[in-house]
Motif scaffolding. Structure first.
Motif, PDB file in Angstrom:
ATOM      1  N   PRO A   1      30.892 104.291  23.795  1.00  0.00           N
ATOM      2  CA  PRO A   1      30.128 105.156  24.744  1.00  0.00           C
ATOM      3  C   PRO A   1      30.368 104.947  26.297  1.00  0.00           C
ATOM      4  CG  PRO A   1      28.577 103.796  23.563  1.00  0.00           C
ATOM      5  CD  PRO A   1      29.914 103.505  23.088  1.00  0.00           C
ATOM      6  N   TRP A   2      30.735 103.866  26.542  1.00  0.00           N
ATOM      7  CA  TRP A   2      31.031 103.505  28.206  1.00  0.00           C
ATOM      8  C   TRP A   2      32.034 103.922  28.582  1.00  0.00           C
ATOM      9  CZ3 TRP A   2      26.590 103.571  30.039  1.00  0.00           C
ATOM     10  CH2 TRP A   2      25.227 103.370  29.634  1.00  0.00           C
ATOM     11  N   VAL A   3      32.911 104.481  27.906  1.00  0.00           N
ATOM     12  CA  VAL A   3      34.427 104.798  28.307  1.00  0.00           C
ATOM     13  C   VAL A   3      34.539 106.362  28.306  1.00  0.00           C
ATOM     14  CG1 VAL A   3      37.010 104.725  27.883  1.00  0.00           C
ATOM     15  CG2 VAL A   3      35.349 102.841  27.322  1.00  0.00           C
ATOM     16  N   ARG A   4      34.976 106.919  29.621  1.00  0.00           N
ATOM     17  CA  ARG A   4      35.218 108.151  29.874  1.00  0.00           C
ATOM     18  C   ARG A   4      36.856 108.507  29.987  1.00  0.00           C
ATOM     19  NH1 ARG A   4      30.440 108.682  28.272  1.00  0.00           N
ATOM     20  NH2 ARG A   4      28.726 109.645  29.299  1.00  0.00           N
ATOM     21  N   ILE A   5      37.484 109.350  29.261  1.00  0.00           N
ATOM     22  CA  ILE A   5      38.877 109.676  29.581  1.00  0.00           C
ATOM     23  C   ILE A   5      38.740 110.793  30.312  1.00  0.00           C
ATOM     24  CG2 ILE A   5      40.980 110.225  28.512  1.00  0.00           C
ATOM     25  CD1 ILE A   5      39.705 107.357  28.010  1.00  0.00           C
ATOM     26  N   CYS A   6      39.275 110.843  31.413  1.00  0.00           N
ATOM     27  CA  CYS A   6      39.479 112.105  32.277  1.00  0.00           C
ATOM     28  C   CYS A   6      40.247 113.247  31.946  1.00  0.00           C
ATOM     29  CB  CYS A   6      39.966 111.765  33.772  1.00  0.00           C
ATOM     30  SG  CYS A   6      38.995 110.462  34.590  1.00  0.00           S
ATOM     31  N   GLU A   7      39.999 114.326  32.487  1.00  0.00           N
ATOM     32  CA  GLU A   7      40.679 115.689  31.929  1.00  0.00           C
ATOM     33  C   GLU A   7      42.058 115.383  32.832  1.00  0.00           C
ATOM     34  OE1 GLU A   7      39.463 118.435  30.268  1.00  0.00           O
ATOM     35  OE2 GLU A   7      38.140 116.976  29.803  1.00  0.00           O
ATOM     36  N   PRO A   8      42.944 115.902  31.947  1.00  0.00           N
ATOM     37  CA  PRO A   8      44.344 116.130  32.668  1.00  0.00           C
ATOM     38  C   PRO A   8      44.389 116.555  34.232  1.00  0.00           C
ATOM     39  CG  PRO A   8      44.429 117.289  30.601  1.00  0.00           C
ATOM     40  CD  PRO A   8      43.106 117.118  30.791  1.00  0.00           C
ATOM     41  N   GLY A   9      45.238 115.389  34.972  1.00  0.00           N
ATOM     42  CA  GLY A   9      45.220 115.648  36.418  1.00  0.00           C
ATOM     43  C   GLY A   9      44.250 115.457  37.261  1.00  0.00           C
ATOM     44  N   ILE A  10      43.171 114.714  36.371  1.00  0.00           N
ATOM     45  CA  ILE A  10      41.995 114.073  37.357  1.00  0.00           C
ATOM     46  C   ILE A  10      42.088 112.775  37.232  1.00  0.00           C
ATOM     47  CG2 ILE A  10      39.476 114.025  37.283  1.00  0.00           C
ATOM     48  CD1 ILE A  10      40.325 116.716  37.808  1.00  0.00           C
ATOM     49  N   TYR A  11      42.197 111.788  38.245  1.00  0.00           N
ATOM     50  CA  TYR A  11      42.001 110.757  38.524  1.00  0.00           C
ATOM     51  C   TYR A  11      40.587 109.958  38.891  1.00  0.00           C
ATOM     52  CZ  TYR A  11      46.937 112.433  38.774  1.00  0.00           C
ATOM     53  OH  TYR A  11      48.258 113.018  38.550  1.00  0.00           O
ATOM     54  N   PRO A  12      40.440 108.884  38.272  1.00  0.00           N
ATOM     55  CA  PRO A  12      39.151 108.347  38.613  1.00  0.00           C
ATOM     56  C   PRO A  12      39.031 107.902  39.993  1.00  0.00           C
ATOM     57  CG  PRO A  12      40.028 106.975  37.032  1.00  0.00           C
ATOM     58  CD  PRO A  12      41.003 108.040  37.100  1.00  0.00           C
ATOM     59  N   GLN A  13      37.775 107.914  40.455  1.00  0.00           N
ATOM     60  CA  GLN A  13      37.302 107.241  41.789  1.00  0.00           C
ATOM     61  C   GLN A  13      36.277 106.269  41.441  1.00  0.00           C
ATOM     62  OE1 GLN A  13      36.072 110.149  44.758  1.00  0.00           O
ATOM     63  NE2 GLN A  13      37.332 111.684  43.940  1.00  0.00           N
ATOM     64  N   THR A  14      36.505 105.150  42.246  1.00  0.00           N
ATOM     65  CA  THR A  14      35.779 104.049  41.908  1.00  0.00           C
ATOM     66  C   THR A  14      34.008 104.216  42.042  1.00  0.00           C
ATOM     67  OG1 THR A  14      36.099 103.097  43.908  1.00  0.00           O
ATOM     68  CG2 THR A  14      37.180 102.106  42.484  1.00  0.00           C
ATOM     69  N   LYS A  15      33.979 105.259  43.098  1.00  0.00           N
ATOM     70  CA  LYS A  15      32.691 105.585  43.212  1.00  0.00           C
ATOM     71  C   LYS A  15      31.736 106.383  42.169  1.00  0.00           C
ATOM     72  CE  LYS A  15      31.807 107.739  47.364  1.00  0.00           C
ATOM     73  NZ  LYS A  15      30.837 107.421  48.289  1.00  0.00           N
ATOM     74  N   TRP A  16      32.677 107.130  41.483  1.00  0.00           N
ATOM     75  CA  TRP A  16      32.138 107.679  40.155  1.00  0.00           C
ATOM     76  C   TRP A  16      31.272 106.515  39.466  1.00  0.00           C
ATOM     77  CZ3 TRP A  16      36.548 111.016  37.533  1.00  0.00           C
ATOM     78  CH2 TRP A  16      36.894 111.949  38.525  1.00  0.00           C
ATOM     79  N   ALA A  17      31.941 105.522  39.160  1.00  0.00           N
ATOM     80  CA  ALA A  17      31.431 104.422  38.095  1.00  0.00           C
ATOM     81  C   ALA A  17      30.213 103.560  38.944  1.00  0.00           C
ATOM     82  CB  ALA A  17      32.315 103.514  37.862  1.00  0.00           C
ATOM     83  N   CYS A  18      30.270 103.570  40.346  1.00  0.00           N
ATOM     84  CA  CYS A  18      29.363 102.860  41.049  1.00  0.00           C
ATOM     85  C   CYS A  18      27.924 102.796  40.540  1.00  0.00           C
ATOM     86  CB  CYS A  18      29.643 102.761  42.587  1.00  0.00           C
ATOM     87  SG  CYS A  18      30.831 101.823  43.236  1.00  0.00           S
ATOM     88  N   GLY A  19      27.237 101.921  39.919  1.00  0.00           N
ATOM     89  CA  GLY A  19      25.872 102.073  39.482  1.00  0.00           C
ATOM     90  C   GLY A  19      25.862 102.331  38.418  1.00  0.00           C
ATOM     91  N   SER A  20      26.845 102.538  37.278  1.00  0.00           N
ATOM     92  CA  SER A  20      26.726 102.913  35.982  1.00  0.00           C
ATOM     93  C   SER A  20      27.372 101.630  35.094  1.00  0.00           C
ATOM     94  CB  SER A  20      27.123 104.203  35.644  1.00  0.00           C
ATOM     95  OG  SER A  20      28.442 104.132  35.519  1.00  0.00           O
TER      96      SER A  20
END
Lengths: 352, 352, 352, 352
Positions: free
Chosen positions: C277-296
């Motif tokens: 439950p703690w892993v999210r795979i991004c949609e094609p062409g979307i790259y993760p930003q660290t800010k998304w994860a901050c706090g979670s």
């Protein structure tokens, strides 16, 4: 160019931020040659050992602090050492004929009792201290030109006094209403390992410190009092901002004449600083950003008047390490040496 | 849990920073269920299209803004829309029986003439505006409990008023001496593409803006006047700080009784906020950092008195997006619904 | 709620960033009660003395580290102490029946020779070390459920291994081509006063460090080798980024089958992490930003394939203090205790 | 000084970050006089209207872009305009006898088919494009000296190629193993209002972008192929870093000769760049920080070899706006004009 000779200069205490700025600026100054870097803790090491980015550019090593030797090699010496240490070195250098520019607080006070009260150190050298000139060229250009010993202003007092001086000198405000809310980047705290200055602590955050007791208070008051012609007490509150460089002082004061409008004040400031090449008065409605000043020796001043409250709000922005420290010392040196006051100093900020 | 039912809530204007904070906090609130996200420009898109990090966590799509439909599905509606738009939506929602919490400026003013003077928009809805309660629970808890329509305070007024209220309510200061020098992270400017808010422009820099004319001034003055019992004019100067979140308000005022010392004032503030779980008064000599508040609904207040000038300096720190916006709106909702005022709101900041 | 009882937990070494995050998260965890904070240097002081923002929220004091006493009061103990100290405390706690989660490196290595080679400390406790389970739930959920002693992964290994594991487990890449270019905020360096971590030094700058010799290398290789079924050597380069929180690992590797395209890989990753439950795979062409994860406690993974080079590029973003440290330890605790693995952990980041 | 005459230069597209850096540097350049600033959108406005901090320092106004007029007044013209626009202006300036330095991508490609494939624009000017020289002085000093038209390198290619060139030129690595993981401050994105570049979005965060498709890839590959003597494909991944200025390229490649050690490579790099005053090779074990380069035209290169993996890791740091853009263009101008390549360019960074 004939028999042109660069004047030999030295820096005692070159390893801090003030020191490295002095090195950077003096290396590019056309009238001087940087020949000596002193510091006891790093003595014997190449300067590039402390600042690796200067390898192959600054080829000096740090040497022990021996005033005799320094005076032998340098005509002008900058002291960028802790408070209480400068007053032990300066007299020996002066005696040997050096001109001395001290960046510490040791020679900022004409009355050493004030120094002792705020800095907690007893001093016996009031005779020498009495010969020192406060190195704010925009106020004391003539005295600086005659001086052998300069007490260079603190960073906050520079920004604060450039904002307040025209008002006090011309009696435009009620002095005791003056409030200085100042904001500084963390380089003002020096290159010392302190937990509250860690990026993880200081970034994305903001706080006041030294409220009602910061040591720059008496320094500001001393000059304000001289300008006003009577004892002045100001409110001064510094804040730590999550950025490297820059100071903004936001100054509030009540105008004596509520009929004065913003454009009047802008005119007054422009006239006051007419012969000061390092001060820029902003157009009406424009407020200075610290980033404008970063990298230059300029002070930007923005002015607003609130007809609702009768107050003037003056905002002054400087680079704390240049106009607030190393650049201003060099500006003083230029004046002491009879050079143009702008020589060797950057007038274009890094922006962005 | 038996027949426990979560109260259905909706957000109009969910795509900005206020909206996404509301989403984050309401999703974790044990008494409500977030059932509606509205926004005309993004209508039809999954919310995670706007904020990809919420994919698989927030499974709602943005829907068109149809008050009839919203009222059918929601008992409580948060409006996080531009000024001048909220007052077109709220009446329809109220008519259908919704409780409405407006985060814009539309319902912050009891006197719409003030609104029109500062926001430049004419309004015809003074009857409805008169029913709105200013959503600052620490002052108006009782009125909020009875209200159907809340005008949630601006971020700066929240920090400013929490600092000033005890002084004004108890007549401790000369009101016209009050100066608020406020500093905010750039998220306060919203999620709009503006050059001055680019990292390359705003980082490593600092400036004042809106000097003598920021729209939060009349909002602060309105509440100050009510607390003081007469018309009060304050000096308010906001600054943009190179950080994402947080506001620090540094407030200066002259004490009526120069004999009051810091510890007296701390005692007075503690008593004043005794029943306010979201306000923390710092120990003597401790000044709040905005980072302390970031991520929580808390307001930290530090107090200093300057015996040399007779002034009190009060520093208040909040997270501009939580206590300054979304969190405070939820705090108001809790009070309106008779729930504990702390439910569903974070009390531990992110630190560091 | 009947005879519901919260499980008593303690933290040894609460004053660092890992400790304060554990405090924050455990205070909000519904199944546990935080009853003990230990630390020799701060023993006797209220925790709020170290972190003033927690005054009136966290009312515990720091106590001396007495394993007997801790075991008497706590069923679960988190060790957030320096490497080499945990292995002196853990055995005593285990003997008394505590479950122990160690955030240091002491119990991450099944082979203590590796530990000694990279950490320079001899160890005699191989028997106990052999019982420790590497606390990466996405790989070792079943073992964690049975364990009494968890060696919680380092922050970089967490981000790196979540990116690499599906590829290695399924033999999709040539293991020796794996390069991990990792970037971390400075909070990863801990709450220690170091010059290179000062805001004035680290802000507006970027550099690699520990190149070819960072201690997280053998930890990554140990797990990669287990997943691949043979000895694997990886290239790991960490960088210091001018931000407080967050890690991004950019991982490069050559695909065995050049016919695989991005969407294939996304499908494979989604399947691999179906029960995580703690892993999210991004949609094609979307790259993760660290800010998304901050706090979670989330890890976001973005995937790209370069048909020109035959490489896969995997980007994984975590909050180094949560999924990279305190949150993951709590996730492990949840599994050890048979609780849902998500309980008490934030799934919505602070954004912005 | 006799009949000394400064060479008149102009800038088309002065309002962006590249432009304002050119202005700053050219104002201080002893051999040239900046006489023209062009830009259609700001035509008629003082340059200080766009950059208020330059009021009273840069007294030029922005003028309309009329090639005839520009050529009449300027001998050298810098084009700092969008891709696709430079190739419309340059031919007219060349025809009138100007030397042209283009900072856009228009003249970086010897093969316009590559340009069209990656930039999506058809071009008919292959004859003129064929006369352009790629403005990387460290590789193409001789060609630059003869050129009338320079295609100045992109910021990422500058950092990447300075790191890779010695390896490719001397056949030390297997070219197809080259991976460039590059990190840039946000000023590289230009002065355009975009949501993802807001401080509130980009600060305290980090992400890759343009993975496998960034337009600087073919530019890097073109030069790598020329140096290697055959077609080379590289992996290039840029990242956005929460800072204003600076690029760090971390380059990985497999050495052909696994017996080479770090000190060998450092010796090779030093020899390779012996005549390149703007490249500094770091001492063993020292890795460059971008802050070192900020404000100067220097490129710092650090080298590490991993005997475990057989790879070399090269880290190169530049100021993206100086060596990566405006400074390098001026370096090219110096060479074209037969001046010393260092004249008018800063060699001391701002540090800190």
């Amino acid at each position: 160019m004939g028999n042109f000779r660069r004047v030999p200069v030295g820096i005692v205490g070159a390893s801090g931020y003030g020191g490295v700025q002095l090195v950077r600026l003096l290396m590019d100054h056309p009238e001087v040659e940087l020949v000596y870097l002193g510091g006891d803790s790093s003595a014997g090491k190449p300067f590039a050992y402390i600042y690796p980015h200067l390898a192959h550019t600054v080829n000096l090593s740090v040497e022990a602090v021996d005033p005799e030797l320094i005076a032998h090699r340098c005509e002008i010496v900058f002291l960028s050492v802790p408070n209480g240490l400068a007053c032990q070195i300066a007299p020996k250098l002066l005696e040997k004929g050096c001109k001395v520019l001290d960046l510490s607080a040791d020679y900022r006070f004409s009355n050493l009792a004030t120094y002792t009260a705020w800095y907690g150190k007893e001093r016996q050298d009031s005779a020498i201290a009495a010969t020192a000139v406060y190195g704010l060229p925009e106020m004391f250009r003539d005295r600086i030109a005659e001086a052998e010993l300069i007490g260079c202003p603190g960073c906050y007092p520079t920004a604060s006094l450039l904002a307040l001086s025209p008002l006090l000198k011309q009696g435009l405000i009620i002095p005791e209403t003056a409030i200085i809310d100042a904001k500084s980047g963390t380089s003002g705290g020096g290159r010392e390992a302190k937990i509250n200055m860690l990026l993880a602590e200081a970034d994305n955050s903001l706080a006041a410190y030294g409220v009602v007791r910061h040591r720059h208070t008496p320094e500001i008051e001393q000059i304000c009092s001289e300008l006003a012609g009577h004892e002045v007490t100001v409110q001064f509150t510094p804040h730590l901002i999550p950025m490297v460089r820059g100071i903004l002082a936001t100054v509030y004061a009540t105008l004596r004449d509520p009929g004065l409008v913003r454009d009047d004040l802008i005119t007054i400031y422009r006239a006051f600083y007419r012969n000061s090449p390092w001060v820029r008065i902003c157009e009406p409605g424009i407020y200075p950003q610290t980033k404008w000043a970063c990298g230059s020796n300029l002070c930007y001043i923005g002015i607003e008047v609130d007809p609702r409250t009768g107050r003037i709000i003056v905002m002054s922005a400087i680079d704390n390490l240049i106009k607030g420290q190393a650049g201003q010392a060099i500006q003083c040196m230029n004046i002491m040496m009879g050079w143009d006051e702008t020589v060797g100093l950057p007038k274009l900020g890094f922006y962005p």
